[in-house]
Design an enzyme around this catalytic site. Structure first.
Site, mmCIF file in Angstrom:
data_model
loop_
_atom_site.group_PDB
_atom_site.id
_atom_site.type_symbol
_atom_site.label_atom_id
_atom_site.label_comp_id
_atom_site.label_asym_id
_atom_site.label_seq_id
_atom_site.Cartn_x
_atom_site.Cartn_y
_atom_site.Cartn_z
ATOM 1 C CB ILE A 107 -17.600 -2.672 1.368
ATOM 2 C CG1 ILE A 107 -18.092 -3.596 0.116
ATOM 3 C CG2 ILE A 107 -17.112 -3.467 2.117
ATOM 4 C CD1 ILE A 107 -19.267 -4.687 0.202
ATOM 5 C CE1 TYR B 28 -13.880 3.500 -7.935
ATOM 6 C CE2 TYR B 28 -16.324 2.587 -8.207
ATOM 7 C CZ TYR B 28 -15.093 2.425 -7.525
ATOM 8 O OH TYR B 28 -15.298 1.549 -6.657
ATOM 9 C CG ASP C 266 -2.191 0.978 1.008
ATOM 10 O OD1 ASP C 266 -3.316 0.281 0.774
ATOM 11 O OD2 ASP C 266 -2.082 1.968 0.754
ATOM 12 C CB THR D 74 -14.204 0.523 3.380
ATOM 13 O OG1 THR D 74 -14.722 1.271 2.432
ATOM 14 C CG2 THR D 74 -14.523 -1.123 3.115
ATOM 15 C CG ASN E 63 -8.585 -4.062 -2.660
ATOM 16 O OD1 ASN E 63 -9.552 -4.037 -2.810
ATOM 17 N ND2 ASN E 63 -7.799 -3.551 -1.572
#
Length: 257
Positions: free
Chosen positions: A194, A161, A42, A196, A95
Protein backbone atom coordinates in the site's frame (compact mmCIF):
# COMPACT_ATOMS: atom_id res chain seq x y z
CA UNK A 1 -24.27 -2.32 16.20
CA UNK A 2 -26.93 -1.12 13.81
CA UNK A 3 -26.38 1.34 11.00
CA UNK A 4 -29.17 3.52 9.71
CA UNK A 5 -30.83 2.96 6.33
CA UNK A 6 -28.22 5.12 4.61
CA UNK A 7 -25.37 3.02 5.97
CA UNK A 8 -24.16 5.80 8.22
CA UNK A 9 -22.57 5.20 11.62
CA UNK A 10 -24.26 8.22 13.16
CA UNK A 11 -23.94 8.10 16.93
CA UNK A 12 -21.34 5.33 16.80
CA UNK A 13 -17.77 5.63 18.01
CA UNK A 14 -14.65 4.26 16.31
CA UNK A 15 -11.23 3.90 17.93
CA UNK A 16 -8.32 3.80 15.46
CA UNK A 17 -4.66 3.18 16.33
CA UNK A 18 -1.81 4.16 14.05
CA UNK A 19 -4.05 7.00 12.89
CA UNK A 20 -1.36 9.63 12.26
CA UNK A 21 -0.91 8.66 8.61
CA UNK A 22 -1.35 5.98 5.99
CA UNK A 23 -3.99 3.29 6.43
CA UNK A 24 -4.92 4.46 9.93
CA UNK A 25 -5.59 8.03 8.81
CA UNK A 26 -7.55 6.90 5.75
CA UNK A 27 -9.69 4.61 7.91
CA UNK A 28 -10.33 7.28 10.54
CA UNK A 29 -11.53 9.58 7.76
CA UNK A 30 -13.67 6.82 6.26
CA UNK A 31 -15.40 6.20 9.59
CA UNK A 32 -15.99 9.94 9.93
CA UNK A 33 -17.52 10.15 6.45
CA UNK A 34 -19.98 7.47 7.56
CA UNK A 35 -21.00 9.64 10.50
CA UNK A 36 -19.00 8.03 13.31
CA UNK A 37 -17.26 9.94 16.06
CA UNK A 38 -13.60 8.98 15.87
CA UNK A 39 -10.80 8.62 18.40
CA UNK A 40 -7.44 8.80 16.64
CA UNK A 41 -4.60 7.23 18.60
CA UNK A 42 -0.91 7.26 17.74
CA UNK A 43 2.53 7.92 19.22
CA UNK A 44 2.91 10.83 16.78
CA UNK A 45 1.12 13.74 18.38
CA UNK A 46 1.52 16.02 15.36
CA UNK A 47 0.22 13.50 12.84
CA UNK A 48 -2.57 12.58 15.22
CA UNK A 49 -3.70 16.17 15.56
CA UNK A 50 -3.59 16.59 11.80
CA UNK A 51 -5.87 13.57 11.33
CA UNK A 52 -8.33 14.88 13.92
CA UNK A 53 -8.32 18.28 12.21
CA UNK A 54 -9.02 16.65 8.83
CA UNK A 55 -12.04 14.90 10.36
CA UNK A 56 -13.31 18.16 11.81
CA UNK A 57 -12.95 19.79 8.39
CA UNK A 58 -15.31 17.10 7.11
CA UNK A 59 -17.81 18.18 9.74
CA UNK A 60 -17.10 15.20 11.97
CA UNK A 61 -16.18 14.90 15.64
CA UNK A 62 -12.78 13.58 16.66
CA UNK A 63 -10.31 13.56 19.51
CA UNK A 64 -6.60 12.83 19.27
CA UNK A 65 -4.94 10.80 22.02
CA UNK A 66 -1.28 9.93 22.27
CA UNK A 67 -1.00 6.17 22.62
CA UNK A 68 1.92 3.75 22.59
CA UNK A 69 0.19 0.41 22.01
CA UNK A 70 3.00 -1.49 23.75
CA UNK A 71 2.14 0.24 27.03
CA UNK A 72 -0.97 -1.03 28.79
CA UNK A 73 -1.42 2.22 30.71
CA UNK A 74 -1.41 4.21 27.45
CA UNK A 75 -4.02 1.94 25.93
CA UNK A 76 -6.23 2.07 29.01
CA UNK A 77 -5.92 5.86 29.20
CA UNK A 78 -6.81 6.27 25.52
CA UNK A 79 -9.89 4.09 25.88
CA UNK A 80 -10.90 5.84 29.09
CA UNK A 81 -10.71 9.14 27.19
CA UNK A 82 -12.91 7.57 24.49
CA UNK A 83 -15.63 6.73 27.01
CA UNK A 84 -15.23 10.03 28.84
CA UNK A 85 -15.69 11.99 25.62
CA UNK A 86 -18.21 9.96 23.64
CA UNK A 87 -19.74 7.64 26.22
CA UNK A 88 -19.33 4.44 24.23
CA UNK A 89 -17.19 2.30 21.93
CA UNK A 90 -18.58 0.51 18.88
CA UNK A 91 -15.69 -0.14 16.51
CA UNK A 92 -11.95 -0.64 17.01
CA UNK A 93 -9.34 -0.74 14.28
CA UNK A 94 -6.09 -2.02 15.80
CA UNK A 95 -3.74 -0.88 13.10
CA UNK A 96 -0.58 0.53 14.70
CA UNK A 97 2.50 -1.25 13.45
CA UNK A 98 6.05 -0.98 12.16
CA UNK A 99 7.98 -2.57 9.35
CA UNK A 100 11.18 -4.61 9.50
CA UNK A 101 14.35 -3.84 7.61
CA UNK A 102 15.15 -6.64 5.14
CA UNK A 103 17.32 -8.98 7.22
CA UNK A 104 18.01 -12.72 7.04
CA UNK A 105 16.58 -14.60 10.00
CA UNK A 106 19.84 -15.43 11.77
CA UNK A 107 21.02 -11.84 11.36
CA UNK A 108 18.06 -10.27 13.16
CA UNK A 109 19.12 -8.73 16.46
CA UNK A 110 17.16 -9.96 19.46
CA UNK A 111 16.22 -6.39 20.34
CA UNK A 112 14.83 -5.84 16.85
CA UNK A 113 12.81 -9.05 17.03
CA UNK A 114 11.35 -7.94 20.35
CA UNK A 115 10.54 -4.46 19.00
CA UNK A 116 8.66 -5.78 15.97
CA UNK A 117 6.69 -8.41 17.88
CA UNK A 118 5.99 -6.00 20.75
CA UNK A 119 4.39 -3.40 18.51
CA UNK A 120 2.85 -5.49 15.74
CA UNK A 121 1.48 -8.38 17.81
CA UNK A 122 1.49 -7.60 21.52
CA UNK A 123 0.10 -4.14 20.76
CA UNK A 124 -2.92 -5.71 19.08
CA UNK A 125 -3.42 -8.02 22.06
CA UNK A 126 -3.26 -5.14 24.55
CA UNK A 127 -5.75 -3.10 22.58
CA UNK A 128 -8.22 -5.98 22.39
CA UNK A 129 -7.70 -6.80 26.06
CA UNK A 130 -9.02 -3.38 27.05
CA UNK A 131 -11.45 -2.79 24.17
CA UNK A 132 -13.42 -6.00 24.61
CA UNK A 133 -14.74 -5.25 28.12
CA UNK A 134 -16.04 -1.91 26.85
CA UNK A 135 -17.75 -3.57 23.91
CA UNK A 136 -19.30 -6.15 26.22
CA UNK A 137 -20.77 -3.35 28.35
CA UNK A 138 -22.08 -1.76 25.16
CA UNK A 139 -23.76 -5.00 24.09
CA UNK A 140 -21.42 -5.76 21.20
CA UNK A 141 -19.38 -4.21 18.45
CA UNK A 142 -16.72 -4.96 15.87
CA UNK A 143 -12.94 -5.16 15.95
CA UNK A 144 -10.62 -5.27 12.94
CA UNK A 145 -6.90 -5.99 13.39
CA UNK A 146 -4.25 -5.18 10.80
CA UNK A 147 -2.28 -8.16 9.62
CA UNK A 148 -0.55 -8.17 6.21
CA UNK A 149 0.05 -10.21 3.11
CA UNK A 150 3.00 -11.31 5.25
CA UNK A 151 0.42 -12.83 7.58
CA UNK A 152 -0.56 -15.45 5.00
CA UNK A 153 2.72 -16.20 3.19
CA UNK A 154 6.42 -16.17 4.07
CA UNK A 155 8.46 -13.09 3.22
CA UNK A 156 12.18 -13.47 2.52
CA UNK A 157 14.16 -11.20 4.82
CA UNK A 158 11.15 -10.48 6.99
CA UNK A 159 11.01 -13.21 9.64
CA UNK A 160 10.08 -10.99 12.60
CA UNK A 161 7.42 -9.03 10.73
CA UNK A 162 6.03 -12.18 9.13
CA UNK A 163 5.85 -14.00 12.46
CA UNK A 164 4.08 -11.07 14.10
CA UNK A 165 1.57 -10.69 11.28
CA UNK A 166 0.84 -14.43 11.21
CA UNK A 167 0.35 -14.10 14.95
CA UNK A 168 -2.21 -11.33 14.46
CA UNK A 169 -4.34 -13.67 12.35
CA UNK A 170 -4.14 -16.46 14.93
CA UNK A 171 -4.97 -14.02 17.71
CA UNK A 172 -7.89 -12.68 15.69
CA UNK A 173 -9.33 -16.16 15.12
CA UNK A 174 -9.11 -17.15 18.77
CA UNK A 175 -10.59 -13.89 20.03
CA UNK A 176 -13.38 -14.17 17.45
CA UNK A 177 -14.37 -17.57 18.83
CA UNK A 178 -14.19 -16.31 22.42
CA UNK A 179 -16.70 -13.51 21.85
CA UNK A 180 -18.83 -14.37 18.82
CA UNK A 181 -21.73 -15.47 21.01
CA UNK A 182 -21.60 -12.12 22.82
CA UNK A 183 -22.17 -10.02 19.71
CA UNK A 184 -18.54 -9.00 19.23
CA UNK A 185 -17.15 -9.70 15.78
CA UNK A 186 -13.37 -9.85 15.47
CA UNK A 187 -11.77 -9.95 12.02
CA UNK A 188 -8.50 -8.94 10.39
CA UNK A 189 -7.48 -7.16 7.22
CA UNK A 190 -4.33 -8.22 5.39
CA UNK A 191 -3.07 -5.43 3.11
CA UNK A 192 -0.64 -5.97 0.30
CA UNK A 193 1.76 -3.26 -0.84
CA UNK A 194 0.00 0.00 0.00
CA UNK A 195 1.33 3.44 -0.95
CA UNK A 196 1.98 4.85 2.54
CA UNK A 197 4.86 6.46 4.47
CA UNK A 198 5.73 2.97 5.74
CA UNK A 199 6.07 1.78 2.16
CA UNK A 200 8.31 4.76 1.40
CA UNK A 201 10.62 3.60 4.16
CA UNK A 202 10.45 0.00 2.93
CA UNK A 203 11.39 0.95 -0.65
CA UNK A 204 13.95 3.52 0.41
CA UNK A 205 11.78 6.15 -1.24
CA UNK A 206 13.46 5.53 -4.60
CA UNK A 207 11.91 5.03 -8.02
CA UNK A 208 13.83 1.77 -8.31
CA UNK A 209 12.50 0.55 -4.97
CA UNK A 210 8.94 1.42 -5.90
CA UNK A 211 9.32 -0.28 -9.27
CA UNK A 212 10.48 -3.47 -7.58
CA UNK A 213 7.49 -3.47 -5.23
CA UNK A 214 5.04 -2.79 -8.05
CA UNK A 215 6.54 -5.65 -10.06
CA UNK A 216 5.28 -8.02 -7.37
CA UNK A 217 1.69 -6.78 -7.69
CA UNK A 218 -0.33 -8.60 -10.39
CA UNK A 219 -2.51 -5.52 -10.87
CA UNK A 220 0.57 -3.47 -11.73
CA UNK A 221 0.28 -0.87 -8.98
CA UNK A 222 0.36 -0.41 -5.25
CA UNK A 223 -2.90 -0.16 -3.35
CA UNK A 224 -4.17 3.08 -1.87
CA UNK A 225 -4.83 3.50 1.87
CA UNK A 226 -8.46 4.26 1.09
CA UNK A 227 -8.86 0.78 -0.41
CA UNK A 228 -7.95 -0.77 2.94
CA UNK A 229 -10.12 1.75 4.78
CA UNK A 230 -13.12 0.72 2.71
CA UNK A 231 -12.56 -2.92 3.64
CA UNK A 232 -12.27 -2.11 7.34
CA UNK A 233 -15.42 0.01 7.42
CA UNK A 234 -17.28 -2.73 5.57
CA UNK A 235 -16.09 -5.41 8.01
CA UNK A 236 -17.56 -3.29 10.81
CA UNK A 237 -20.91 -2.94 9.05
CA UNK A 238 -24.07 -5.01 9.26
CA UNK A 239 -23.34 -6.17 5.71
CA UNK A 240 -20.53 -8.25 7.22
CA UNK A 241 -22.58 -9.51 10.17
CA UNK A 242 -21.92 -13.21 9.40
CA UNK A 243 -18.14 -12.76 9.03
CA UNK A 244 -16.32 -13.98 12.12
CA UNK A 245 -12.58 -14.55 12.58
CA UNK A 246 -11.74 -13.91 8.94
CA UNK A 247 -8.54 -12.41 7.53
CA UNK A 248 -9.61 -10.36 4.51
CA UNK A 249 -6.68 -10.16 2.09
CA UNK A 250 -6.67 -6.91 0.10
CA UNK A 251 -3.49 -7.10 -1.95
CA UNK A 252 -4.11 -6.84 -5.68
CA UNK A 253 -3.46 -10.56 -6.07
CA UNK A 254 0.04 -10.48 -4.58
CA UNK A 255 -0.42 -13.57 -2.40
CA UNK A 256 -2.57 -15.60 -4.80
CA UNK A 257 -0.85 -18.94 -5.35
Amino acid sequence: MTTNENGKYTGKVAFVTGAANGIGRATALAFAREGANVVVADVSEQGNQETAHMIEELGGRAIAVKCNVTQAEDVKAALSKTIETFGRLDFAFNNAGVEQKNTATAEIEEEEWDRIVDIDLRGVFLCMKYEIPLLLKQGGGAIVNTSSGAGVIGIKGGAAYTAAKHGVIGLTKSAALDYASQNIRVNAVAPGYIDTPMMDRFTGGTAEGRKQVISEEPVGRMGQPEEIANAVVWLCSDAAAFIIGHALVVDGGQTVQ
